[in-house]
Enzyme design. Structure first.
Site, PDB file in Angstrom:
ATOM      1  NE  ARG A 134       1.504   0.774   8.761  1.00 33.79           N
ATOM      2  CZ  ARG A 134       2.670   1.063   9.303  1.00 33.79           C
ATOM      3  NH1 ARG A 134       2.714   1.795  10.407  1.00 33.79           N
ATOM      4  NH2 ARG A 134       3.807   0.659   8.766  1.00 33.79           N
ATOM      5  CG  ASP A 174      32.071   0.000 -12.269  1.00 38.00           C
ATOM      6  OD1 ASP A 174      31.825  -0.440 -11.133  1.00 38.00           O
ATOM      7  OD2 ASP A 174      32.858  -0.536 -13.060  1.00 38.00           O
ATOM      8  CG  HIS A 182      -1.546   5.132   0.537  1.00 39.76           C
ATOM      9  ND1 HIS A 182      -1.180   4.231  -0.434  1.00 39.76           N
ATOM     10  CD2 HIS A 182      -1.092   4.614   1.716  1.00 39.76           C
ATOM     11  CE1 HIS A 182      -0.515   3.235   0.126  1.00 39.76           C
ATOM     12  NE2 HIS A 182      -0.455   3.426   1.437  1.00 39.76           N
ATOM     13  CG  ASP A 206       1.171  -0.510   1.323  1.00 38.46           C
ATOM     14  OD1 ASP A 206       1.858  -0.990   2.244  1.00 38.46           O
ATOM     15  OD2 ASP A 206       0.820   0.685   1.280  1.00 38.46           O
ATOM     16  CD  GLU A 239      -0.721  -0.628   4.205  1.00 37.17           C
ATOM     17  OE1 GLU A 239       0.361  -1.021   4.673  1.00 37.17           O
ATOM     18  OE2 GLU A 239      -0.822   0.333   3.425  1.00 37.17           O
ATOM     19  CG  HIS A 274       8.047   5.465   6.241  1.00 29.81           C
ATOM     20  ND1 HIS A 274       7.846   6.539   5.425  1.00 29.81           N
ATOM     21  CD2 HIS A 274       6.873   4.790   6.241  1.00 29.81           C
ATOM     22  CE1 HIS A 274       6.594   6.532   4.967  1.00 29.81           C
ATOM     23  NE2 HIS A 274       5.998   5.484   5.455  1.00 29.81           N
ATOM     24  CE1 TYR A 328       2.351   2.462  13.956  1.00 30.09           C
ATOM     25  CE2 TYR A 328       0.754   4.270  13.893  1.00 30.09           C
ATOM     26  CZ  TYR A 328       1.323   3.159  13.306  1.00 30.09           C
ATOM     27  OH  TYR A 328       0.874   2.725  12.085  1.00 30.09           O
ATOM     28  CG  HIS A 348       2.517   6.472  -0.559  1.00 28.71           C
ATOM     29  ND1 HIS A 348       3.414   7.072   0.278  1.00 28.71           N
ATOM     30  CD2 HIS A 348       2.055   5.397   0.136  1.00 28.71           C
ATOM     31  CE1 HIS A 348       3.502   6.395   1.412  1.00 28.71           C
ATOM     32  NE2 HIS A 348       2.688   5.376   1.348  1.00 28.71           N
ATOM     33  CD  GLU A 381      -1.471   2.648   5.278  1.00 31.93           C
ATOM     34  OE1 GLU A 381      -0.470   2.406   5.957  1.00 31.93           O
ATOM     35  OE2 GLU A 381      -1.422   2.921   4.065  1.00 31.93           O
ATOM     36  CG  HIS A 401      -0.247   6.577   9.759  1.00 35.10           C
ATOM     37  ND1 HIS A 401      -1.334   5.874   9.279  1.00 35.10           N
ATOM     38  CD2 HIS A 401       0.356   5.762  10.663  1.00 35.10           C
ATOM     39  CE1 HIS A 401      -1.371   4.694   9.852  1.00 35.10           C
ATOM     40  NE2 HIS A 401      -0.376   4.592  10.707  1.00 35.10           N
ATOM     41  CG  ASP A 412       3.938  -1.222   5.674  1.00 25.68           C
ATOM     42  OD1 ASP A 412       3.679  -1.748   4.566  1.00 25.68           O
ATOM     43  OD2 ASP A 412       3.641  -0.051   5.960  1.00 25.68           O
TER      44      ASP A 412
HETATM   45  N1  GLY Z   1       4.199   1.148   3.169  1.00 23.42           N
HETATM   46  C1  GLY Z   1       3.882   2.502   3.209  1.00 23.42           C
HETATM   47  C2  GLY Z   1       2.485   2.695   3.542  1.00 23.42           C
HETATM   48  O1  GLY Z   1       1.860   1.833   4.099  1.00 23.42           O
HETATM   49  O2  GLY Z   1       1.909   3.687   3.232  1.00 23.42           O
HETATM   50 MN    MN Z   2       0.136   1.951   2.806  1.00 20.38          MN
HETATM   51 MN    MN Z   3       2.226  -0.186   4.037  1.00 18.24          MN
END
Ligand code: GLY
Ligand code: MN
Ligand code: MN
Length: 439
Positions: A406, A42, A354, A271, A408, A243, A388, A361, A384, A350, A260
């Site tokens: 990465r 619950d 975005h 982000d 970003e 992720h 890798y 996103h 970003e 990637h 991240d």
């Molecule tokens: N944290 C997800 C991205 O960087 O797109």
């Molecule tokens: Mn991002």
């Molecule tokens: Mn990110």
């Protein structure tokens, strides 16, 4: 405190009403609050309003509907949870039906418990009902309403067609208002301070979740009660899982760690990604690879300006990564051949970035009528790039294995270029090493 004013929410609804009024046939829009989600027995997951519903209302309760129907005296209608002293003692205060019109700036309010009967009245004679096609609960509700209206001798005129509202909402949300930009700046600045705190706290032997705790403490202490998405803290090879959110491993001396994470402040997302050495000092190989990603980000940023698309930035990042990987011997052959084959994609797996806003996103298409979208002032996006090289990439020298990098940042497009909203986090090797050294 930064916030969106009631007048701004009202203006957004007025714009949607104008869009509906411009349709050839009588049209209305229906939007629904996010449902609550059970976490265990619950207890529910912390509630988070649907971004589009929030964008139009500023209302943060579940079990609510917004109906906009232009033309009549009462154009704006909201369904809310009725006041209920017993439920409110257990689960928290409700706005209630009586207080809703004044607080939310709408014409009429109803209890959501009567949604089918009341919707039937409100949608009578509407030929096109717009809603978000992804909202399957609302689709079911509209089906029931339609079925009621189509009953023999019902006397109602049911909708002849449905329209997806998502394109309209995405187009509106793509351009951030001054108040939204202020909230994004705040989300970014809380996120930036959290990254700085985690960088400072980092040392070998700490667990990834302990670095996450440093981030989340800083978020919550500054009024960002939730991360904007599952925080990623990945040491060594874990950084190569895009992720990765287990955050359960110990951080090893000699590894890099990738964080991240971003705060959500009044619905708006930060982000940020930074990658730094667990022990505060980059090894020569780590530094060499880091410089490639840093150069790729700089090359991409240098291409950002209004009236340009994102394509030059994407090409610049791809070229910088390809050149860097060639110089390190991770790619072989000619620059031209590698660019032609886009061989960098094996390591930069990637996209470059975005849109950013109420959703991390965020909504908004990247192409318009088959062409890349042109950037305009007040759009916000991430840049970003990453490289890798997981363990087990047999054809790559083992010295590079277990490195995921990465970098970003969150970028506001301005009239004459861009503004980096997350520039406060150390980013060059010298800045990072100095920040981690000065305990
Ligand atoms: N944290 C997800 C991205 O960087 O797109
Ligand atoms: Mn991002
Ligand atoms: Mn990110």
């Amino acid at each position: 405190m930064e916030s969106i004013s009631p007048a701004e929410f009202a203006a957004r609804r007025a714009q949607l009403l104008a869009f509906l009024a411009s349709q050839e046939r009588p049209a209305a829009a229906v939007l629904s609050a996010h449902p609550e989600r059970q976490r265990s027995r619950d207890t529910d997951y912390p509630y988070r309003q649907h971004s589009d519903f929030y964008y139009l209302t500023g209302f943060t309760e579940p079990n609510a509907l917004l109906v906009l129907r232009p033309g009549s005296a009462a154009q704006q209608h909201i369904f809310v949870q009725p006041s209920d002293p017993h439920a409110e003692v257990w689960h928290g205060r409700r706005l209630g039906v009586d207080a809703a019109p004044a607080r939310l700036g709408v014409d009429q309010a109803y209890s959501y418990e009567h949604d089918i009967e009341q919707l039937t009245e409100l949608l009578d004679g509407v030929e096109t009902v717009f809603y978000l096609f992804d909202d399957t609960n609302l689709a079911d509700l509209l089906q029931q309403v339609g079925a009621t209206m189509r009953r023999p001798k019902s006397g109602y005129q049911a909708a002849a067609q449905y329209g997806d509202l998502s394109t309209y909402m995405a187009q509106q949300r793509l351009y951030k208002s001054a108040a939204e930009i202020a909230l994004l700046r705040k989300a970014c600045s809380i996120s930036a301070e959290a990254h700085k705190r985690a960088m400072k706290a980092c040392k070998p032997g700490l667990y990834e979740y302990q670095l996450a705790a440093e981030l989340h403490y800083q978020f919550a202490y500054h009024g960002a009660l939730s991360p904007a998405y599952g925080s990623i803290v990945g040491g060594g090879d874990n950084a190569c899982i895009l992720h990765y959110t287990e955050n359960s491993s110990a951080l090893a001396d000699g590894d890099l760690v990738l964080i991240d994470a971003g705060a959500e402040y009044q619905g708006y997302a930060g982000d940020i990604t930074r990658t730094f050495p667990v022990n505060g000092r980059f090894s020569a190989d780590q530094a060499a690879l880091y410089e490639v990603v840093l150069a790729a980000q700089a090359a991409a940023l240098a291409e950002l300006r209004p009236d340009s698309t994102l394509e030059p930035a994407q090409l610049a990042a791809a070229r910088a990564i390809t050149e860097g990987l060639l110089a390190l011997g991770i790619l072989t052959g000619s620059l031209a051949d590698n660019l032609e084959q886009a061989s960098y994609k094996r390591f930069f797996i990637h996209g470059l970035g975005h849109w950013l806003g109420l959703d991390v996103h965020d909504v908004g298409t990247y192409e318009v009528n088959g062409s890349k979208r042109v950037l305009e002032p007040n759009m916000v996006l991430t840049i970003e790039p990453g490289i890798y090289i997981p363990r087990g990439l047999g054809d790559v020298d083992a010295r590079w294995h277990g490195i995921g990098i990465r970098i970003e940042d969150d970028i506001l497009i301005t009239a004459d270029g861009y503004d980096n909203l997350t520039a406060a986090v150390p980013k060059t090797i010298a800045e990072i090493e100095q920040w981690m050294r000065n305990q």
